[in-house]
Design a protein around this motif. Structure first.
Motif, mmCIF file in Angstrom:
data_model
loop_
_atom_site.group_PDB
_atom_site.id
_atom_site.type_symbol
_atom_site.label_atom_id
_atom_site.label_comp_id
_atom_site.label_asym_id
_atom_site.label_seq_id
_atom_site.Cartn_x
_atom_site.Cartn_y
_atom_site.Cartn_z
ATOM 1 N N VAL A 243 0.717 -1.238 0.012
ATOM 2 C CA VAL A 243 -0.072 -0.074 0.179
ATOM 3 C C VAL A 243 1.039 1.198 -0.135
ATOM 4 C CG1 VAL A 243 -1.695 0.969 1.198
ATOM 5 C CG2 VAL A 243 -1.619 -1.384 1.208
ATOM 6 N N THR A 244 0.908 1.953 -1.036
ATOM 7 C CA THR A 244 1.636 3.536 -1.075
ATOM 8 C C THR A 244 0.763 4.304 -0.037
ATOM 9 O OG1 THR A 244 2.399 2.729 -3.262
ATOM 10 C CG2 THR A 244 2.416 4.880 -2.617
ATOM 11 N N ASN A 245 1.493 4.926 0.916
ATOM 12 C CA ASN A 245 1.074 5.933 1.681
ATOM 13 C C ASN A 245 -0.096 5.358 2.273
ATOM 14 O OD1 ASN A 245 0.275 8.250 3.056
ATOM 15 N ND2 ASN A 245 -0.014 9.278 1.277
ATOM 16 N N VAL A 246 -0.038 4.803 3.618
ATOM 17 C CA VAL A 246 -0.933 4.049 4.490
ATOM 18 C C VAL A 246 -1.858 5.280 5.023
ATOM 19 C CG1 VAL A 246 -0.104 2.030 5.322
ATOM 20 C CG2 VAL A 246 0.643 4.121 6.492
ATOM 21 N N ASN A 247 -1.453 6.584 5.167
ATOM 22 C CA ASN A 247 -2.156 7.665 5.561
ATOM 23 C C ASN A 247 -3.048 8.249 4.511
ATOM 24 O OD1 ASN A 247 -2.719 9.613 7.417
ATOM 25 N ND2 ASN A 247 -1.437 11.245 6.496
ATOM 26 N N ASN A 248 -2.981 7.990 3.446
ATOM 27 C CA ASN A 248 -4.078 8.592 2.353
ATOM 28 C C ASN A 248 -3.659 7.619 1.007
ATOM 29 O OD1 ASN A 248 -5.632 9.542 0.608
ATOM 30 N ND2 ASN A 248 -4.607 11.749 0.380
ATOM 31 N N PRO A 249 -4.154 6.220 1.198
ATOM 32 C CA PRO A 249 -3.688 5.325 0.248
ATOM 33 C C PRO A 249 -3.877 5.828 -1.432
ATOM 34 C CG PRO A 249 -4.656 4.093 1.743
ATOM 35 C CD PRO A 249 -4.945 5.578 2.087
ATOM 36 N N GLU A 250 -2.784 5.654 -2.093
ATOM 37 C CA GLU A 250 -2.736 6.228 -3.800
ATOM 38 C C GLU A 250 -2.733 5.058 -4.632
ATOM 39 O OE1 GLU A 250 1.158 8.139 -3.689
ATOM 40 O OE2 GLU A 250 0.678 9.422 -1.809
ATOM 41 N N GLU A 251 -2.143 3.987 -4.262
ATOM 42 C CA GLU A 251 -2.027 2.825 -5.037
ATOM 43 C C GLU A 251 -1.905 1.507 -4.181
ATOM 44 O OE1 GLU A 251 0.256 3.184 -8.410
ATOM 45 O OE2 GLU A 251 2.042 2.285 -7.377
#
Length: 321
Positions: A243-251
């Motif tokens: 998960v790319t960016n667990v704070n605001n998933p991008e992809e």
């Protein structure tokens, strides 16, 4: 839906910049620490009414929902004032600085038949269901462990280093990671241990380990003194998820047992990501619910109890506001 905001900081601005692109929702008032500051903020952001105290705003404005965007230690006081004035509440994370205060607010809201919920955006985002669907499909087999990190270099933000404002990495970043682990492994009890490195009396780097039933393990690191890649990885017996960016998933990328990427899912286009929590509140109000199913009251309390336990193990006491 008419919304009011308590607070005039960066997070309030982000909510304003979200709502102005939403249908059937508007910001009608803002309350700040002074009349002058609130009026200047309202003029800058096109808000019709401004107040120098939230008590004044709550007694004057007819609103459907109040968004709490003040520092952590003021969440309880502001939310309580809203509920006592008969207003529904969307309160920023952490909902309170301890579980007992959260329980008091939920009891008060129930007694007044009002909605109140925690604005931890990752709980409301479509990415949550995307990840859950991949796991439940069995595509990566039985999930056994996960890792996640979240960190930013925040040395120029005084609040982060102020113990009186509940500063440190745990409540600003670690909270997201604990929520991430519980969204993957379930809202169940886990054994929790944690260590921290301190600066100016607050935790700047935290390492948290959670062991869930059936031996499933989450290894987490939060940081307010370094730029981290914010990635989350969920590991299974047949593959894994990145998960790319667990704070605001991008992809969300899926890999098989041979480490070959088999799928890459881009999350739906969003305004800022805050719209999902606002939409959840609107649905709950329409249906007469007192909590949002995306973030039940019991789960807010449980996460806060975990955070309370971690701080207690460190001997880190947040002074009363």
């Amino acid at each position: 839906m008419k919304m009011a905001i308590i607070g005039t900081g960066a997070i309030a601005i982000k909510m304003i910049n979200t709502v102005k692109f939403m249908k059937d929702t508007e910001i009608c008032a803002v309350a700040g620490t002074s009349k002058e500051k609130a009026e200047a903020f309202a003029k800058e952001h096109g808000i019709p009414s401004a107040y120098g105290s939230y008590d004044e705003m709550l007694s004057s404005e007819n609103v459907d929902l109040v968004y709490i965007a003040v520092p952590h230690t003021l969440h309880y006081k502001a939310s309580k004032a809203c509920l006592e004035a008969g207003k529904n509440v969307l309160c920023e994370k952490p909902f309170c600085v301890n579980a007992e205060d959260a329980k008091k607010l939920f009891e008060l809201a129930a007694s007044k038949n009002l909605l109140i919920t925690e604005a931890i955006w990752t709980r409301y985002m479509p990415s949550r269901q995307i990840i859950n669907d991949i796991i439940s499909s069995g595509e990566i087999g039985e999930v056994t462990s996960l890792t996640a990190n979240l960190g930013y270099e925040l040395s120029q933000i005084p609040r982060i280093w102020n113990i009186k404002l509940a500063g440190g990495a745990l409540l600003d970043c670690g909270l997201y990671l604990i929520n991430f682990a519980r969204m993957v492994f379930g809202e169940v009890d886990a054994q929790v241990s944690a260590q921290a490195v301190y600066k100016d009396g607050v935790d700047m780097v935290d390492s948290i380990t959670m062991i869930f039933p059936e031996g499933k393990m989450a290894t987490l690191q939060s940081n307010v003194y370094a730029v981290q890649n914010r990635n989350g990885s969920v590991f299974g017996t047949k593959g894994y998820i990145e998960v790319t960016n667990v704070n605001n998933p991008e992809e969300i990328r899926v890999f098989d047992e041979n480490y070959q990427e088999v799928k890459c899912i881009r999350v739906p286009e969003q305004i800022t990501g805050y719209e999902y929590e606002v939409e959840a509140c609107a649905r709950a109000l329409e249906q007469g619910q007192l909590e949002c199913p995306e973030m039940p009251h019991a789960e807010t309390v449980k996460v806060l109890e975990i955070l309370d336990g971690i701080r207690e193990s460190w001997g880190y006491v947040i002074p009363e506001a």
